[in-house]
Design an enzyme around this catalytic site. Structure first.
Site, PDB file in Angstrom:
ATOM      1  N   SER A  69      -5.889  -7.329   4.325  1.00 35.86           N
ATOM      2  CA  SER A  69      -5.310  -7.989   5.505  1.00 35.86           C
ATOM      3  C   SER A  69      -5.861  -9.398   5.664  1.00 35.86           C
ATOM      4  O   SER A  69      -5.204 -10.242   6.262  1.00 35.86           O
ATOM      5  CB  SER A  69      -5.670  -7.219   6.776  1.00 35.86           C
ATOM      6  OG  SER A  69      -5.303  -5.881   6.675  1.00 35.86           O
TER       7      SER A  69
ATOM      8  N   HIS B  69       1.013  -6.918   0.885  1.00 36.25           N
ATOM      9  CA  HIS B  69       0.505  -6.498   2.200  1.00 36.25           C
ATOM     10  C   HIS B  69       1.541  -5.633   2.918  1.00 36.25           C
ATOM     11  O   HIS B  69       2.543  -6.143   3.433  1.00 36.25           O
ATOM     12  CB  HIS B  69       0.152  -7.747   3.022  1.00 36.25           C
ATOM     13  CG  HIS B  69      -0.558  -7.447   4.293  1.00 36.25           C
ATOM     14  ND1 HIS B  69      -0.270  -8.055   5.494  1.00 36.25           N
ATOM     15  CD2 HIS B  69      -1.562  -6.561   4.567  1.00 36.25           C
ATOM     16  CE1 HIS B  69      -1.058  -7.572   6.440  1.00 36.25           C
ATOM     17  NE2 HIS B  69      -1.847  -6.675   5.901  1.00 36.25           N
TER      18      HIS B  69
ATOM     19  N   GLU C 115       4.559  -8.254   2.838  1.00 31.78           N
ATOM     20  CA  GLU C 115       4.305  -9.657   2.509  1.00 31.78           C
ATOM     21  C   GLU C 115       3.823  -9.699   1.056  1.00 31.78           C
ATOM     22  O   GLU C 115       2.869  -8.998   0.707  1.00 31.78           O
ATOM     23  CB  GLU C 115       3.234 -10.231   3.440  1.00 31.78           C
ATOM     24  CG  GLU C 115       3.702 -10.351   4.891  1.00 31.78           C
ATOM     25  CD  GLU C 115       2.601 -10.792   5.851  1.00 31.78           C
ATOM     26  OE1 GLU C 115       2.886 -11.588   6.749  1.00 31.78           O
ATOM     27  OE2 GLU C 115       1.443 -10.323   5.722  1.00 31.78           O
TER      28      GLU C 115
ATOM     29  N   ASN D 190      -0.141 -11.909  10.648  1.00 31.03           N
ATOM     30  CA  ASN D 190      -1.387 -12.024  11.414  1.00 31.03           C
ATOM     31  C   ASN D 190      -1.660 -13.459  11.874  1.00 31.03           C
ATOM     32  O   ASN D 190      -2.298 -13.678  12.894  1.00 31.03           O
ATOM     33  CB  ASN D 190      -2.572 -11.470  10.624  1.00 31.03           C
ATOM     34  CG  ASN D 190      -2.595  -9.945  10.690  1.00 31.03           C
ATOM     35  OD1 ASN D 190      -2.122  -9.354  11.659  1.00 31.03           O
ATOM     36  ND2 ASN D 190      -3.119  -9.300   9.667  1.00 31.03           N
TER      37      ASN D 190
HETATM   38  N1  LIG Z   1      -4.927  -0.025   8.653  1.00 31.85           N
HETATM   39  C1  LIG Z   1      -3.991  -0.940   8.693  1.00 31.85           C
HETATM   40  O1  LIG Z   1      -3.200  -1.019   9.664  1.00 31.85           O
HETATM   41  C2  LIG Z   1      -3.821  -1.908   7.534  1.00 31.85           C
HETATM   42  C3  LIG Z   1      -2.614  -2.639   7.434  1.00 31.85           C
HETATM   43  C4  LIG Z   1      -2.445  -3.493   6.341  1.00 31.85           C
HETATM   44  C5  LIG Z   1      -3.457  -3.629   5.400  1.00 31.85           C
HETATM   45  N2  LIG Z   1      -4.617  -2.903   5.533  1.00 31.85           N
HETATM   46  C6  LIG Z   1      -5.641  -3.061   4.472  1.00 31.85           C
HETATM   47  O2  LIG Z   1      -5.546  -1.935   3.594  1.00 31.85           O
HETATM   48  C7  LIG Z   1      -6.836  -1.628   3.060  1.00 31.85           C
HETATM   49  C8  LIG Z   1      -7.181  -0.178   3.352  1.00 31.85           C
HETATM   50  O3  LIG Z   1      -7.124   0.045   4.731  1.00 31.85           O
HETATM   51  P1  LIG Z   1      -6.969   1.512   5.346  1.00 31.85           P
HETATM   52  O4  LIG Z   1      -6.630   1.306   6.787  1.00 31.85           O
HETATM   53  O5  LIG Z   1      -6.102   2.350   4.461  1.00 31.85           O
HETATM   54  O6  LIG Z   1      -8.475   2.033   5.232  1.00 31.85           O
HETATM   55  P2  LIG Z   1      -8.980   3.563   5.183  1.00 31.85           P
HETATM   56  O7  LIG Z   1     -10.400   3.511   5.610  1.00 31.85           O
HETATM   57  O8  LIG Z   1      -8.034   4.470   5.879  1.00 31.85           O
HETATM   58  O9  LIG Z   1      -8.911   3.916   3.607  1.00 31.85           O
HETATM   59  C9  LIG Z   1      -9.721   3.327   2.629  1.00 31.85           C
HETATM   60  C10 LIG Z   1      -9.981   4.383   1.566  1.00 31.85           C
HETATM   61  O10 LIG Z   1     -10.533   3.746   0.413  1.00 31.85           O
HETATM   62  C11 LIG Z   1     -11.435   4.662  -0.166  1.00 31.85           C
HETATM   63  N3  LIG Z   1     -12.303   3.901  -1.081  1.00 31.85           N
HETATM   64  C12 LIG Z   1     -13.343   3.096  -0.796  1.00 31.85           C
HETATM   65  N4  LIG Z   1     -13.839   2.561  -1.932  1.00 31.85           N
HETATM   66  C13 LIG Z   1     -13.090   3.037  -2.956  1.00 31.85           C
HETATM   67  C14 LIG Z   1     -13.079   2.841  -4.364  1.00 31.85           C
HETATM   68  N5  LIG Z   1     -13.964   2.024  -4.959  1.00 31.85           N
HETATM   69  N6  LIG Z   1     -12.162   3.508  -5.095  1.00 31.85           N
HETATM   70  C15 LIG Z   1     -11.255   4.322  -4.508  1.00 31.85           C
HETATM   71  N7  LIG Z   1     -11.214   4.537  -3.180  1.00 31.85           N
HETATM   72  C16 LIG Z   1     -12.107   3.896  -2.413  1.00 31.85           C
HETATM   73  C17 LIG Z   1     -12.137   5.314   1.006  1.00 31.85           C
HETATM   74  O11 LIG Z   1     -12.703   6.552   0.620  1.00 31.85           O
HETATM   75  C18 LIG Z   1     -10.970   5.469   1.999  1.00 31.85           C
HETATM   76  O12 LIG Z   1     -10.343   6.741   1.888  1.00 31.85           O
HETATM   77  C19 LIG Z   1      -7.803  -2.647   3.669  1.00 31.85           C
HETATM   78  O13 LIG Z   1      -7.946  -3.731   2.789  1.00 31.85           O
HETATM   79  C20 LIG Z   1      -7.075  -3.080   4.950  1.00 31.85           C
HETATM   80  O14 LIG Z   1      -7.434  -4.380   5.368  1.00 31.85           O
HETATM   81  C21 LIG Z   1      -4.805  -2.037   6.567  1.00 31.85           C
END
Ligand SMILES: NC(=O)c1ccc[n+]([C@@H]2O[C@H](COP(=O)([O-])OP(=O)(O)OC[C@H]3O[C@@H](n4cnc5c(N)ncnc54)[C@H](O)[C@@H]3O)[C@@H](O)[C@H]2O)c1
Length: 294
Positions: free
Chosen positions: A119, A140, A152, A190
């Protein structure tokens, strides 16, 4: 070469949704997590989401079974070696992401495209940790991935133009509406949304109006589906706070500076809906009540 084999890293909120939409689009998907319980948790949420589609009649039971058959979970990074594209959706930490890309760069053939769902982290900074910055993009998605149409697609100054268009076409194949943008923190959504949300906190902090009146103003006056303070509670105050700090660091503009009240609420752990309280108290989730914040 069309993208057929998709690797996803991280099976949390976003990774599980990305894996699901790729499998629904007919791709072979391998999802890697750090431990098997996280693979199971992610697959449970995919199962629930597909189940809802079957209940609604938008997906047949046999199609669901075929989608399941195209999804494979693993804890071994090496299992992503034959991917046409690897989409990373792990935690929002630069060092963790860089470390992952260095390992992936060794495992995947030079043709594999790398895409990050970050993000706020610079795509360029991750791309240069690999030997293939020309085959590196941002992709994204929005939460919840199976529902939200927008993606995006982000290029850096080093991204190959043909690779970029290939990823735009891939996003469209996933049933999404791709928009093209460049590597500036916050991208499009954002960049516009975060200053608006921060301004809503400033309006409350300055005593201009109550929490409910601010939310109702934007709902009833501008036709927004929810007010900014309710939206902040949904997104998570901690998440918005950290995105705002990264954006402020990038642009040095006061409109991205997190207001003191937001910082205090994050310090108190009042991170919104997931914490049970934020701008509203969710003790009764059907009837959130505004919190006293002064
Ligand atoms: N939550 C949102 O609304 C949103 C929206 C757009 C983008 N994002 C981006 O998406 C990404 C993930 O966010 P999320 O909300 O899914 O987080 P989340 O915490 O729900 O999931 C992240 C997962 O990654 C796993 N993980 C960590 N290190 C790892 C590795 N080396 N190999 C494999 N798995 C690994 C963790 O165990 C966890 O299950 C971030 O970069 C976030 O900024 C989030």
């Amino acid at each position: 070469m069309p993208i057929e084999r998709v690797g996803v890293v991280g099976c949390g909120l976003m990774g599980s949704g990305i894996a699901q939409v790729a499998a629904q689009a007919g791709c072979q998907v391998t999802v890697r997590e750090i431990a098997s319980q996280f693979v199971e948790k992610g697959f449970e949420s995919i199962e629930k989401s597909l189940g809802r589609l079957v209940e609604k009649g938008t997906l047949g039971a046999s199609d669901r079974d075929q989608i399941r058959g195209r999804l494979r979970g693993t804890t071994k990074l090496e299992d992503l070696e034959d991917s046409d594209i690897v989409i990373e959706a792990i935690l929002e930490q630069l060092n963790a992401k860089k470390e992952l890309y260095v390992a992936l760069d060794r495992i995947c053939p030079p043709a594999t495209i790398f895409a990050s769902n970050t993000s706020s982290i610079s795509i360029t900074e991750m791309a240069v940790a690999t030997g293939r910055p020309d085959r590196f993009v941002g992709l994204h998605f929005f939460n919840p991935v199976p529902v939200m149409k927008l993606v995006e697609v982000i290029r850096t100054i080093a991204t190959d133009a043909a690779v970029f268009e290939e990823v735009v076409a891939f996003a469209a194949r996933l049933g999404k509406a791709p928009v093209r943008t460049t590597d500036r923190t916050g991208f499009i959504v954002n960049r516009l949304l975060v200053p608006y949300l921060l301004d809503a906190v400033r309006v409350l902090e300055d005593g201009l109006a109550s929490t409910e009146d601010i939310d109702n103003s934007m709902k009833l006056g501008c036709g927004h589906p929810m007010g900014p303070l309710t939206l902040l509670d949904f997104v998570g105050l901690d998440t918005t706070y950290s995105i705002a700090r990264i954006m402020f660091d990038e642009f040095k503009e006061s409109r991205f500076a997190p207001p003191p009240l937001l910082k205090r609420m994050v310090l108190a752990g009042w991170n919104g809906r997931k914490a049970g309280r934020g701008f509203y108290d969710y003790a009764d989730a059907t009837k959130p009540k505004p919190m006293r914040l002064s």
